[in-house]
Design a protein around this motif. Sequence first.
Motif, PDB file in Angstrom:
ATOM      1  N   THR A   1       1.376  10.708 -14.231  1.00  0.00           N
ATOM      2  CA  THR A   1       0.879   9.333 -14.140  1.00  0.00           C
ATOM      3  C   THR A   1       0.125   9.119 -12.834  1.00  0.00           C
ATOM      4  O   THR A   1      -0.963   8.521 -12.817  1.00  0.00           O
ATOM      5  CB  THR A   1       2.047   8.340 -14.238  1.00  0.00           C
ATOM      6  OG1 THR A   1       2.719   8.530 -15.490  1.00  0.00           O
ATOM      7  CG2 THR A   1       1.566   6.902 -14.141  1.00  0.00           C
ATOM      8  N   LEU A   2       0.695   9.609 -11.739  1.00  0.00           N
ATOM      9  CA  LEU A   2       0.016   9.486 -10.452  1.00  0.00           C
ATOM     10  C   LEU A   2      -1.318  10.248 -10.457  1.00  0.00           C
ATOM     11  O   LEU A   2      -2.329   9.751  -9.941  1.00  0.00           O
ATOM     12  CB  LEU A   2       0.911  10.032  -9.336  1.00  0.00           C
ATOM     13  CG  LEU A   2       2.058   9.126  -8.878  1.00  0.00           C
ATOM     14  CD1 LEU A   2       2.950   9.872  -7.900  1.00  0.00           C
ATOM     15  CD2 LEU A   2       1.516   7.846  -8.239  1.00  0.00           C
ATOM     16  N   THR A   3      -1.316  11.426 -11.050  1.00  0.00           N
ATOM     17  CA  THR A   3      -2.543  12.217 -11.111  1.00  0.00           C
ATOM     18  C   THR A   3      -3.642  11.463 -11.854  1.00  0.00           C
ATOM     19  O   THR A   3      -4.789  11.363 -11.392  1.00  0.00           O
ATOM     20  CB  THR A   3      -2.269  13.569 -11.796  1.00  0.00           C
ATOM     21  OG1 THR A   3      -1.295  14.301 -11.042  1.00  0.00           O
ATOM     22  CG2 THR A   3      -3.545  14.390 -11.901  1.00  0.00           C
ATOM     23  N   ALA A   4      -3.304  10.928 -13.017  1.00  0.00           N
ATOM     24  CA  ALA A   4      -4.290  10.174 -13.800  1.00  0.00           C
ATOM     25  C   ALA A   4      -4.729   8.911 -13.065  1.00  0.00           C
ATOM     26  O   ALA A   4      -5.908   8.537 -13.091  1.00  0.00           O
ATOM     27  CB  ALA A   4      -3.698   9.820 -15.164  1.00  0.00           C
ATOM     28  N   TYR A   5      -3.796   8.266 -12.406  1.00  0.00           N
ATOM     29  CA  TYR A   5      -4.080   7.018 -11.684  1.00  0.00           C
ATOM     30  C   TYR A   5      -5.082   7.278 -10.555  1.00  0.00           C
ATOM     31  O   TYR A   5      -6.073   6.551 -10.396  1.00  0.00           O
ATOM     32  CB  TYR A   5      -2.779   6.444 -11.140  1.00  0.00           C
ATOM     33  CG  TYR A   5      -2.915   5.126 -10.421  1.00  0.00           C
ATOM     34  CD1 TYR A   5      -3.319   3.978 -11.084  1.00  0.00           C
ATOM     35  CD2 TYR A   5      -2.605   5.028  -9.065  1.00  0.00           C
ATOM     36  CE1 TYR A   5      -3.428   2.764 -10.422  1.00  0.00           C
ATOM     37  CE2 TYR A   5      -2.702   3.823  -8.386  1.00  0.00           C
ATOM     38  CZ  TYR A   5      -3.117   2.681  -9.075  1.00  0.00           C
ATOM     39  OH  TYR A   5      -3.218   1.475  -8.405  1.00  0.00           O
ATOM     40  N   PHE A   6      -4.844   8.326  -9.782  1.00  0.00           N
ATOM     41  CA  PHE A   6      -5.753   8.638  -8.676  1.00  0.00           C
ATOM     42  C   PHE A   6      -7.076   9.207  -9.186  1.00  0.00           C
ATOM     43  O   PHE A   6      -8.135   8.928  -8.625  1.00  0.00           O
ATOM     44  CB  PHE A   6      -5.085   9.614  -7.717  1.00  0.00           C
ATOM     45  CG  PHE A   6      -3.933   9.022  -6.947  1.00  0.00           C
ATOM     46  CD1 PHE A   6      -4.056   7.782  -6.328  1.00  0.00           C
ATOM     47  CD2 PHE A   6      -2.719   9.687  -6.839  1.00  0.00           C
ATOM     48  CE1 PHE A   6      -2.995   7.230  -5.621  1.00  0.00           C
ATOM     49  CE2 PHE A   6      -1.659   9.134  -6.139  1.00  0.00           C
ATOM     50  CZ  PHE A   6      -1.797   7.902  -5.526  1.00  0.00           C
ATOM     51  N   ASP A   7      -7.040  10.006 -10.245  1.00  0.00           N
ATOM     52  CA  ASP A   7      -8.276  10.595 -10.786  1.00  0.00           C
ATOM     53  C   ASP A   7      -9.211   9.546 -11.370  1.00  0.00           C
ATOM     54  O   ASP A   7     -10.421   9.769 -11.474  1.00  0.00           O
ATOM     55  CB  ASP A   7      -7.948  11.640 -11.865  1.00  0.00           C
ATOM     56  CG  ASP A   7      -7.408  12.942 -11.272  1.00  0.00           C
ATOM     57  OD1 ASP A   7      -7.476  13.102 -10.027  1.00  0.00           O
ATOM     58  OD2 ASP A   7      -6.939  13.795 -12.049  1.00  0.00           O
ATOM     59  N   THR A   8      -8.665   8.414 -11.765  1.00  0.00           N
ATOM     60  CA  THR A   8      -9.489   7.344 -12.356  1.00  0.00           C
ATOM     61  C   THR A   8      -9.793   6.244 -11.357  1.00  0.00           C
ATOM     62  O   THR A   8     -10.192   5.136 -11.736  1.00  0.00           O
ATOM     63  CB  THR A   8      -8.776   6.743 -13.578  1.00  0.00           C
ATOM     64  OG1 THR A   8      -7.477   6.266 -13.184  1.00  0.00           O
ATOM     65  CG2 THR A   8      -8.620   7.775 -14.679  1.00  0.00           C
ATOM     66  N   GLY A   9      -9.625   6.541 -10.067  1.00  0.00           N
ATOM     67  CA  GLY A   9      -9.959   5.556  -9.047  1.00  0.00           C
ATOM     68  C   GLY A   9      -8.954   4.431  -8.957  1.00  0.00           C
ATOM     69  O   GLY A   9      -9.310   3.296  -8.599  1.00  0.00           O
ATOM     70  N   CYS A  10      -7.683   4.727  -9.293  1.00  0.00           N
ATOM     71  CA  CYS A  10      -6.598   3.742  -9.221  1.00  0.00           C
ATOM     72  C   CYS A  10      -6.828   2.562 -10.176  1.00  0.00           C
ATOM     73  O   CYS A  10      -6.519   1.405  -9.844  1.00  0.00           O
ATOM     74  CB  CYS A  10      -6.400   3.249  -7.790  1.00  0.00           C
ATOM     75  SG  CYS A  10      -5.997   4.575  -6.609  1.00  0.00           S
ATOM     76  N   VAL A  11      -7.363   2.863 -11.347  1.00  0.00           N
ATOM     77  CA  VAL A  11      -7.553   1.853 -12.380  1.00  0.00           C
ATOM     78  C   VAL A  11      -6.503   2.107 -13.460  1.00  0.00           C
ATOM     79  O   VAL A  11      -6.586   3.097 -14.198  1.00  0.00           O
ATOM     80  CB  VAL A  11      -8.968   1.917 -12.984  1.00  0.00           C
ATOM     81  CG1 VAL A  11      -9.132   0.871 -14.087  1.00  0.00           C
ATOM     82  CG2 VAL A  11     -10.008   1.706 -11.888  1.00  0.00           C
ATOM     83  N   ALA A  12      -5.528   1.215 -13.533  1.00  0.00           N
ATOM     84  CA  ALA A  12      -4.400   1.438 -14.434  1.00  0.00           C
ATOM     85  C   ALA A  12      -4.832   1.525 -15.893  1.00  0.00           C
ATOM     86  O   ALA A  12      -4.303   2.332 -16.665  1.00  0.00           O
ATOM     87  CB  ALA A  12      -3.364   0.322 -14.251  1.00  0.00           C
ATOM     88  N   ALA A  13      -5.803   0.682 -16.296  1.00  0.00           N
ATOM     89  CA  ALA A  13      -6.243   0.680 -17.690  1.00  0.00           C
ATOM     90  C   ALA A  13      -6.874   2.021 -18.064  1.00  0.00           C
ATOM     91  O   ALA A  13      -6.626   2.565 -19.151  1.00  0.00           O
ATOM     92  CB  ALA A  13      -7.234  -0.464 -17.920  1.00  0.00           C
ATOM     93  N   GLU A  14      -7.685   2.568 -17.173  1.00  0.00           N
ATOM     94  CA  GLU A  14      -8.324   3.854 -17.455  1.00  0.00           C
ATOM     95  C   GLU A  14      -7.300   4.978 -17.455  1.00  0.00           C
ATOM     96  O   GLU A  14      -7.356   5.900 -18.282  1.00  0.00           O
ATOM     97  CB  GLU A  14      -9.406   4.128 -16.405  1.00  0.00           C
ATOM     98  CG  GLU A  14     -10.178   5.420 -16.637  1.00  0.00           C
ATOM     99  CD  GLU A  14     -10.891   5.449 -17.976  1.00  0.00           C
ATOM    100  OE1 GLU A  14     -11.015   6.545 -18.547  1.00  0.00           O
ATOM    101  OE2 GLU A  14     -11.317   4.370 -18.458  1.00  0.00           O
ATOM    102  N   ALA A  15      -6.344   4.906 -16.527  1.00  0.00           N
ATOM    103  CA  ALA A  15      -5.274   5.907 -16.499  1.00  0.00           C
ATOM    104  C   ALA A  15      -4.460   5.853 -17.785  1.00  0.00           C
ATOM    105  O   ALA A  15      -4.061   6.886 -18.325  1.00  0.00           O
ATOM    106  CB  ALA A  15      -4.376   5.679 -15.283  1.00  0.00           C
ATOM    107  N   ALA A  16      -4.216   4.640 -18.288  1.00  0.00           N
ATOM    108  CA  ALA A  16      -3.461   4.493 -19.537  1.00  0.00           C
ATOM    109  C   ALA A  16      -4.191   5.144 -20.700  1.00  0.00           C
ATOM    110  O   ALA A  16      -3.583   5.818 -21.539  1.00  0.00           O
ATOM    111  CB  ALA A  16      -3.226   3.003 -19.823  1.00  0.00           C
TER     112      ALA A  16
END
Length: 353
Positions: free
Chosen positions: A287-302
């Motif tokens: 989750t942290l990896t996706a969150y940081f890879d998407t510029g800390c955008v929760a919707a995109e990480a989701a």
Amino acid sequence: MAERDTTDEYLEGYARILADACATGRRLTRDELEALRAQGERAAEAGLGLRLLVRAHLSAAQDVRAQLRGAAAEHLLVAVEQAVDAFAEGHERAQRLAIRQQEAARREFIDDLLHGRSDPGRLAERAERFGLLLSHAHAVAVAQGPEPYDDGYSVTRGIGASLAARFGDRRILLTTKNGRLICIAAGDEADVLGFFAKQAYAATQGGRVAIGRPHPGVGGVVHSYEEALNALDLAERMHLEDPVLHASDLLVYPVLTRDRQAMADLVGTVLGPLQQARGGARPLLDTLTAYFDTGCVAAEAARRLALSVRAVTYRLERIHQLTGVDPGDPVDRYTLQTAVIGARLLSWPEDTL
């Protein structure tokens, strides 16, 4: 006449063999065939082409034909066929041996060049035979595909032909090493390595290419080659998706791992508490990896994780609770993101620190 003078040395005894065989209608003996093979080898070693030599043999056979009568003349064609076949076999055998010796010399040079072995002066001298001037800076690109590749493979030949057609007589060395395709070019010719990367990516059906930085001197090729290999290794550990990697864009990662123990301490201290979560640390780390890879955008990480935004938000809150570090706080975020990068570099939590 000049042509005959050139080939006469390698037709010695040929007319006599034909005449003797035709006189009795026999086949050529083993010793005669071996003598013709030896002549063929000598001619190949002297650099004479097979077409020229075959023409000389046929011309000599015509001279023999003028001296034959009856059944002897009718047998001449059979004898010529045997003789020319044996001569050509020797010529081809010498050619294959020369090719193998050249390939062995080339492979030895490649190994010495990419591992920094051999005397620098001698290595630079040998490099000129293969189109490289090691007094200049060079850069190395390494392509890795789903299967290993060798010098004789169609992929290697196809890329070599494309490079030759595009760049003509530029000083480029294409080779293979440990199942990877390698292209070495002058450091100021980035277009060559860029073209190689494009061709290799297409030819290896989704492989990956890494390009090292240009470095001068004999040791520069080794340095650039190692940078490219490290970039490929880094991409695998970090799950980087880019098909073409430039070592110059990845310099931060070697810096982060230069002190491995310090990085391991950071990962263990910051992320270690995630192992207390139900299901272990892996889901929260992803989750942290996706969150940081998407510029800390929760919707995109989701979307990337195939989760609801609410689920991602819950996980981020759980990470804050377990670690005491808030992913949403700019100061805490830097520490947390550095630890996440370290975890990927160290293959944590699968590998123990």
